[in-house]
Design a protein around this motif. Structure first.
Motif, PDB file in Angstrom:
ATOM      1  N   LEU A 196       0.838  -1.195   0.000  1.00 31.04           N
ATOM      2  CA  LEU A 196       0.000   0.000   0.000  1.00 31.04           C
ATOM      3  C   LEU A 196       0.873   1.245   0.000  1.00 31.04           C
ATOM      4  O   LEU A 196       0.451   2.307  -0.423  1.00 31.04           O
ATOM      5  N   PHE A 197       2.092   1.115   0.499  1.00 27.20           N
ATOM      6  CA  PHE A 197       3.029   2.231   0.563  1.00 27.20           C
ATOM      7  C   PHE A 197       4.108   2.049  -0.498  1.00 27.20           C
ATOM      8  O   PHE A 197       4.384   0.928  -0.945  1.00 27.20           O
ATOM      9  N   THR A 234       9.019   4.854   4.790  1.00 25.55           N
ATOM     10  CA  THR A 234       8.819   5.937   5.756  1.00 25.55           C
ATOM     11  C   THR A 234       7.406   6.520   5.713  1.00 25.55           C
ATOM     12  O   THR A 234       7.121   7.476   6.441  1.00 25.55           O
ATOM     13  N   GLN A 235       6.533   5.970   4.864  1.00 33.48           N
ATOM     14  CA  GLN A 235       5.130   6.408   4.827  1.00 33.48           C
ATOM     15  C   GLN A 235       4.390   5.727   5.976  1.00 33.48           C
ATOM     16  O   GLN A 235       3.653   4.758   5.788  1.00 33.48           O
ATOM     17  N   VAL A 236       4.590   6.257   7.156  1.00 34.33           N
ATOM     18  CA  VAL A 236       4.169   5.587   8.396  1.00 34.33           C
ATOM     19  C   VAL A 236       2.691   5.201   8.421  1.00 34.33           C
ATOM     20  O   VAL A 236       2.362   4.050   8.745  1.00 34.33           O
ATOM     21  N   PRO A 237       1.753   6.102   8.100  1.00 30.93           N
ATOM     22  CA  PRO A 237       0.339   5.696   8.181  1.00 30.93           C
ATOM     23  C   PRO A 237       0.007   4.506   7.286  1.00 30.93           C
ATOM     24  O   PRO A 237      -0.710   3.586   7.704  1.00 30.93           O
ATOM     25  N   LEU A 238       0.521   4.499   6.047  1.00 29.91           N
ATOM     26  CA  LEU A 238       0.219   3.404   5.127  1.00 29.91           C
ATOM     27  C   LEU A 238       0.909   2.109   5.543  1.00 29.91           C
ATOM     28  O   LEU A 238       0.341   1.021   5.414  1.00 29.91           O
ATOM     29  N   VAL A 239       2.131   2.220   6.047  1.00 32.05           N
ATOM     30  CA  VAL A 239       2.822   1.033   6.551  1.00 32.05           C
ATOM     31  C   VAL A 239       2.029   0.432   7.713  1.00 32.05           C
ATOM     32  O   VAL A 239       1.787  -0.779   7.768  1.00 32.05           O
ATOM     33  N   PHE A 240       1.599   1.285   8.634  1.00 27.37           N
ATOM     34  CA  PHE A 240       0.839   0.817   9.797  1.00 27.37           C
ATOM     35  C   PHE A 240      -0.470   0.154   9.369  1.00 27.37           C
ATOM     36  O   PHE A 240      -0.808  -0.933   9.858  1.00 27.37           O
ATOM     37  N   VAL A 241      -1.193   0.770   8.447  1.00 24.25           N
ATOM     38  CA  VAL A 241      -2.482   0.224   8.010  1.00 24.25           C
ATOM     39  C   VAL A 241      -2.301  -1.119   7.326  1.00 24.25           C
ATOM     40  O   VAL A 241      -3.058  -2.070   7.586  1.00 24.25           O
ATOM     41  N   GLU A 242      -1.311  -1.215   6.443  1.00 27.74           N
ATOM     42  CA  GLU A 242      -1.118  -2.478   5.726  1.00 27.74           C
ATOM     43  C   GLU A 242      -0.874  -3.631   6.690  1.00 27.74           C
ATOM     44  O   GLU A 242      -1.512  -4.690   6.583  1.00 27.74           O
ATOM     45  N   TYR A 243       0.034  -3.443   7.626  1.00 20.27           N
ATOM     46  CA  TYR A 243       0.352  -4.538   8.539  1.00 20.27           C
ATOM     47  C   TYR A 243      -0.736  -4.747   9.580  1.00 20.27           C
ATOM     48  O   TYR A 243      -0.913  -5.874  10.076  1.00 20.27           O
ATOM     49  N   ALA A 297      -6.800  -7.758  -1.513  1.00 19.29           N
ATOM     50  CA  ALA A 297      -7.303  -6.397  -1.326  1.00 19.29           C
ATOM     51  C   ALA A 297      -6.172  -5.408  -1.069  1.00 19.29           C
ATOM     52  O   ALA A 297      -6.212  -4.271  -1.548  1.00 19.29           O
ATOM     53  N   VAL A 298      -5.160  -5.868  -0.308  1.00 17.29           N
ATOM     54  CA  VAL A 298      -4.031  -4.996  -0.023  1.00 17.29           C
ATOM     55  C   VAL A 298      -3.170  -4.811  -1.266  1.00 17.29           C
ATOM     56  O   VAL A 298      -2.485  -3.806  -1.433  1.00 17.29           O
ATOM     57  N   GLY A 299      -3.229  -5.802  -2.170  1.00 14.48           N
ATOM     58  CA  GLY A 299      -2.456  -5.727  -3.407  1.00 14.48           C
ATOM     59  C   GLY A 299      -1.084  -6.317  -3.276  1.00 14.48           C
ATOM     60  O   GLY A 299      -0.179  -6.014  -4.045  1.00 14.48           O
ATOM     61  N   THR A 300      -0.903  -7.169  -2.270  1.00 11.55           N
ATOM     62  CA  THR A 300       0.402  -7.759  -2.012  1.00 11.55           C
ATOM     63  C   THR A 300       0.363  -9.251  -2.277  1.00 11.55           C
ATOM     64  O   THR A 300      -0.679  -9.841  -2.524  1.00 11.55           O
ATOM     65  N   ASP A 301       1.527  -9.868  -2.213  1.00 13.46           N
ATOM     66  CA  ASP A 301       1.660 -11.317  -2.352  1.00 13.46           C
ATOM     67  C   ASP A 301       2.706 -11.778  -1.353  1.00 13.46           C
ATOM     68  O   ASP A 301       3.816 -12.128  -1.710  1.00 13.46           O
ATOM     69  N   SER A 325      -6.929  -0.313  -3.798  1.00 13.00           N
ATOM     70  CA  SER A 325      -7.299   0.971  -3.202  1.00 13.00           C
ATOM     71  C   SER A 325      -7.314   0.831  -1.692  1.00 13.00           C
ATOM     72  O   SER A 325      -7.593  -0.249  -1.150  1.00 13.00           O
ATOM     73  N   LEU A 326      -7.020   1.917  -1.015  1.00 16.98           N
ATOM     74  CA  LEU A 326      -6.989   1.900   0.438  1.00 16.98           C
ATOM     75  C   LEU A 326      -8.369   1.621   1.012  1.00 16.98           C
ATOM     76  O   LEU A 326      -8.509   0.861   1.975  1.00 16.98           O
ATOM     77  N   GLY A 327      -9.401   2.211   0.408  1.00 17.67           N
ATOM     78  CA  GLY A 327     -10.758   2.009   0.899  1.00 17.67           C
ATOM     79  C   GLY A 327     -11.179   0.546   0.828  1.00 17.67           C
ATOM     80  O   GLY A 327     -11.778   0.010   1.773  1.00 17.67           O
ATOM     81  N   LEU A 328     -10.875  -0.102  -0.302  1.00 22.72           N
ATOM     82  CA  LEU A 328     -11.217  -1.515  -0.444  1.00 22.72           C
ATOM     83  C   LEU A 328     -10.439  -2.352   0.560  1.00 22.72           C
ATOM     84  O   LEU A 328     -10.986  -3.281   1.170  1.00 22.72           O
ATOM     85  N   ALA A 329      -9.161  -2.039   0.737  1.00 28.12           N
ATOM     86  CA  ALA A 329      -8.346  -2.795   1.683  1.00 28.12           C
ATOM     87  C   ALA A 329      -8.913  -2.699   3.098  1.00 28.12           C
ATOM     88  O   ALA A 329      -8.987  -3.698   3.822  1.00 28.12           O
ATOM     89  N   LEU A 330      -9.327  -1.501   3.491  1.00 27.75           N
ATOM     90  CA  LEU A 330      -9.913  -1.329   4.818  1.00 27.75           C
ATOM     91  C   LEU A 330     -11.227  -2.089   4.945  1.00 27.75           C
ATOM     92  O   LEU A 330     -11.496  -2.726   5.974  1.00 27.75           O
TER      93      LEU A 330
END
Length: 235
Positions: free
Chosen positions: A124-125, A129-138, A180-184, A202-207
Motif C-alpha cells: 500500500l506504501f 517511511t510512509q508511516v500511516p500506510l505502513v501501519f495500516v497495511e500490517y 485487497a491490499v495488493g500484495t503477495d 485501493s486503500l478504501g477496499l483494503a480497509l
C-alpha cells in the motif's frame, strides 16, 4: 481472572521481547550481506514474513490454551468470545506498530550507511517511511492472520484432526486480505499465482475487506466455540 487486560498485556510484553531480539538478528544478517555481498533493498521487508506466523499461532493459542482456562475460572463462552475479539482488535495494531517502528529504524541505519532502502514487493506504501500506510497495511494483515489462527485453532481443539478441513478456509481469508491490499506476501510455497485474487488496489477496499475478514473470522470461530465441550488435559 481479568480478561482481556492480563492476556493482552502478557502477549504484548512477550511480543516486545521477541521484537527486540528479532531486530538484532535481522541487523546482524543485513550487516553480513552488506559486508560480504550487496545490500540494496530493505532487509526488514523480507524479515516480516515470520511475524505473520507468530500472529497466526497467537490466534491458535487464544482458543486452544486460554479458552479452557478462562471458562474453568468462571467465564462463559460468550464472554470469552466478546473479550477475545477485543484482544485481537488491540493486539493487531500493537504488532503493526512494532513492524512500522522496524522500518523506521532500518531507514535511519540505511541513511547513515548510504544504502538504498528499496522495496522488493508491492505494498500500500511506496516508501518505508510512509508511516500511516505502513501501519495500516500490517494492521490489516495481522488482524487477518490472528483471526485465521483462532478459527483454525478452534477447529483443531473441537475436532482434533478434523481441524485440517478448516485450513483451506483460513488460507482463503488470508488470500482475500492479500488480494485487497495488493500484495503477495503469504510465503506459502504451495500457494501459486493462480490462487491469488486480483482485486482493485485501493486503500478504501483494503480497509473494507480487512474489516470483513475480521468479522467473518471471529463469526466462524464463534460458531465453533459457542457450545464446544471443554476437554480435560491429559496428564
Amino acid at each position: 481472572m481479568r480478561f482481556p487486560t492480563r492476556l493482552l498485556a502478557a502477549n504484548a510484553y512477550f511480543a516486545l521481547l521477541l521484537f527486540a531480539g528479532y531486530v538484532v538478528v535481522v541487523a546482524v544478517i543485513a550487516a553480513g550481506v552488506a559486508v560480504f555481498g550487496t545490500l540494496s533493498q530493505s532487509a526488514w521487508e523480507a524479515a516480516v514474513q515470520l511475524p505473520r506466523w507468530y500472529a497466526l499461532f497467537t490466534g491458535v493459542a487464544l482458543v486452544r490454551q486460554y479458552l479452557p482456562m478462562y471458562v474453568a475460572h468462571g467465564q462463559t463462552r460468550r464472554q470469552f468470545g466478546a473479550q477475545a475479539a477485543v484482544t485481537v482488535a488491540l493486539f493487531a495494531p500493537f504488532l503493526s506498530a512494532l513492524i512500522t517502528l522496524g522500518y523506521l529504524l532500518e531507514a535511519l541505519v540505511y541513511n547513515l550507511a548510504g544504502r538504498p532502502q528499496a522495496l522488493d514487493k508491492v505494498h500500500l506504501f511506496t516508501e518505508p517511511t510512509q508511516v500511516p500506510l505502513v501501519f495500516v497495511e500490517y494492521l490489516l494483515e495481522f488482524v487477518t492472520w490472528i483471526v485465521s489462527g483462532t478459527f483454525i485453532g478452534a477447529g483443531f481443539y473441537r475436532w482434533e484432526g478434523g481441524g485440517l478441513l478448516l485450513i483451506p478456509v483460513g488460507i482463503g481469508l488470508l488470500l482475500l486480505n492479500e488480494g485487497a491490499v495488493g500484495t503477495d506476501h503469504l510465503g506459502l510455497p504451495f500457494i501459486g499465482d493462480r490462487l491469488a485474487l486480483d482485486l482493485p488496489h485501493s486503500l478504501g477496499l483494503a480497509l473494507g475487506v480487512g474489516a470483513a475478514t475480521f468479522v467473518l473470522g471471529l463469526a466462524l470461530t464463534w460458531s465453533i466455540i459457542r457450545d464446544m465441550p471443554i476437554r480435560n488435559r491429559k496428564s
